[in-house]
Scaffold this motif. Sequence first.
Motif, PDB file in Angstrom:
ATOM      1  N   UNK A 124      -0.652 -19.464  18.522  1.00 12.06           N
ATOM      2  CA  UNK A 124      -0.283 -20.745  18.073  1.00 12.06           C
ATOM      3  C   UNK A 124      -0.589 -20.751  16.462  1.00 12.06           C
ATOM      4  N   UNK A 125       0.130 -21.352  15.926  1.00 15.79           N
ATOM      5  CA  UNK A 125       0.265 -21.309  14.225  1.00 15.79           C
ATOM      6  C   UNK A 125      -1.141 -22.186  13.856  1.00 15.79           C
ATOM      7  N   UNK A 126      -1.828 -21.534  13.051  1.00 18.08           N
ATOM      8  CA  UNK A 126      -3.069 -22.196  12.244  1.00 18.08           C
ATOM      9  C   UNK A 126      -4.360 -22.412  13.080  1.00 18.08           C
ATOM     10  N   UNK A 127      -4.208 -21.624  14.316  1.00 16.42           N
ATOM     11  CA  UNK A 127      -5.471 -21.798  15.051  1.00 16.42           C
ATOM     12  C   UNK A 127      -6.303 -20.268  14.701  1.00 16.42           C
ATOM     13  N   UNK A 128      -7.603 -20.582  14.718  1.00 22.79           N
ATOM     14  CA  UNK A 128      -8.440 -19.266  14.436  1.00 22.79           C
ATOM     15  C   UNK A 128      -8.936 -18.562  15.416  1.00 22.79           C
ATOM     16  N   UNK A 129      -8.505 -18.977  16.729  1.00 20.57           N
ATOM     17  CA  UNK A 129      -9.013 -18.226  17.788  1.00 20.57           C
ATOM     18  C   UNK A 129      -7.763 -17.959  18.812  1.00 20.57           C
ATOM     19  N   UNK A 130      -7.604 -16.903  19.490  1.00 19.80           N
ATOM     20  CA  UNK A 130      -6.593 -16.464  20.238  1.00 19.80           C
ATOM     21  C   UNK A 130      -6.473 -17.679  21.451  1.00 19.80           C
ATOM     22  N   UNK A 131      -5.459 -17.773  21.926  1.00 20.74           N
ATOM     23  CA  UNK A 131      -5.238 -18.814  23.169  1.00 20.74           C
ATOM     24  C   UNK A 131      -5.140 -18.116  24.194  1.00 20.74           C
ATOM     25  N   UNK A 132      -5.168 -18.607  25.450  1.00 16.75           N
ATOM     26  CA  UNK A 132      -5.237 -17.970  27.032  1.00 16.75           C
ATOM     27  C   UNK A 132      -4.072 -16.915  26.989  1.00 16.75           C
ATOM     28  N   UNK A 151      -6.048 -15.621   9.971  1.00 13.13           N
ATOM     29  CA  UNK A 151      -6.704 -14.533  10.413  1.00 13.13           C
ATOM     30  C   UNK A 151      -7.453 -14.952  12.089  1.00 13.13           C
ATOM     31  N   UNK A 152      -7.265 -13.982  12.964  1.00 10.96           N
ATOM     32  CA  UNK A 152      -8.031 -14.371  14.355  1.00 10.96           C
ATOM     33  C   UNK A 152      -8.901 -12.916  14.295  1.00 10.96           C
TER      34      UNK A 152
END
Length: 434
Positions: A264-272, A298-299
């Motif tokens: 997801x754009x602009x999220x610093x952590x990976x999603x499920x 970055x993630x």
Amino acid sequence: MSPRRRRTWVLPAVLTLVVLIALTAALGAVVHRASTEENADPTGTGTVTGEPSTEPPTEDATPSQEPSEDAVFTIGAAGDVLPHDTPIRVARTDSGYDFTPMLEATRPWSAGVDLALCNMEVPLALPEEEPSGYPLFGAPGELPGNLADLGWDGCSTGTNHSLDRGPDNLAYTLDVFDDVGLGHAGSARSQDEADTPQLYRLDRAGQQITVAQIGGTYGTNGLPIPADAPWSVTLLDAESLISQARQARDAGADLVVATLHWGVEYQNSPNSEQTELAQALAESGQVDLVIGNHPHVPQPFALLDGGPDGSGMWVAYSLGNFISNQDDACCVPQTATGLFMTATVVKPADGPARVTGVEWTPTTVDREGGQRVYPLAELISGDQPSALTLSANELQSRADGVQSVMAESTGAEFDERVEAPEPTGPEPEVVPRS
């Protein structure tokens, strides 16, 4: 012991006698071996240096080679090549476009790794079309050649923007990549090409190592994939990716790299969705390294259980932006930064190739200073070009933001790398997919 080391105490006459005796014994052995088949070398690896044989040499008579030393090389990757309108305008020259000045400060990294893989976020504009940025991208046709000049060897081309300008532009993009010698994965011009992994061959330490690149994207922003060309863009699916990885190994790949457009754009952590797909690939044992893009920030990195032989699978969930016109003026502050990933691979002389570690190097864009991209640590250390417009406080804030994200990495130690690598051998061979 050689005569040179014995000359301080052996008299010449004695030495001569010893040599004659040795030659006589050797000649007798040769004659005896030649006349008695039962006394031939039982291993099939010996050679006779006396009279020439009248029989043609056999493969079994070839001396065995000493095992080669371990081969060690690096794979590098960076974030999204996302030329918005402003970078396109800055790249304009009297005769066309040139993005090289924007990325010149990163050349030691892209040219320093042994295999450099970027993420080409957008298709190219056709020669008769005007290039443009968001929302329907079409980059200038000079961009792939600029990337090749900077040391990049290939890119992922399956992204949510692959069909921004339709299937003709998708095909033209891959045509240009072929023309400038860049590999590509994630989009295709035919079913056969879609079924063919991108291969790169490296000659290191007397060994030829083959790296396969597979890829795909979560979607195409609602733009339909042509019904008569469903193979044009690879959509992410665990079973399909695992099948591609197996096919790559069947085609001779020693190492499989998956370049995935996800998250997801602009999220610093990976999603499920990212973590579940990554775990499925790790459990398959077919993928060595995952390079992720799309969130524009970055993630963290991770080393997951599984991977080939249970040795683990390395994941860079998102490398952020490389070329872009994004920072806190439009988006979240982390969009001004990206990561250059350096993975080290070891291929023993008598064993499989494996990734042994992954490091990260933060980069940042100076939008007001000519859209130039810099390794961030160099700027903070004081190596600042005169054109730089970013303040010391802003540089430190960007570095702190990357540090806080990378501190969430799991499964292994992921160190920041501040020195660019050096190539360990000749440039890789890019094997055409078409």
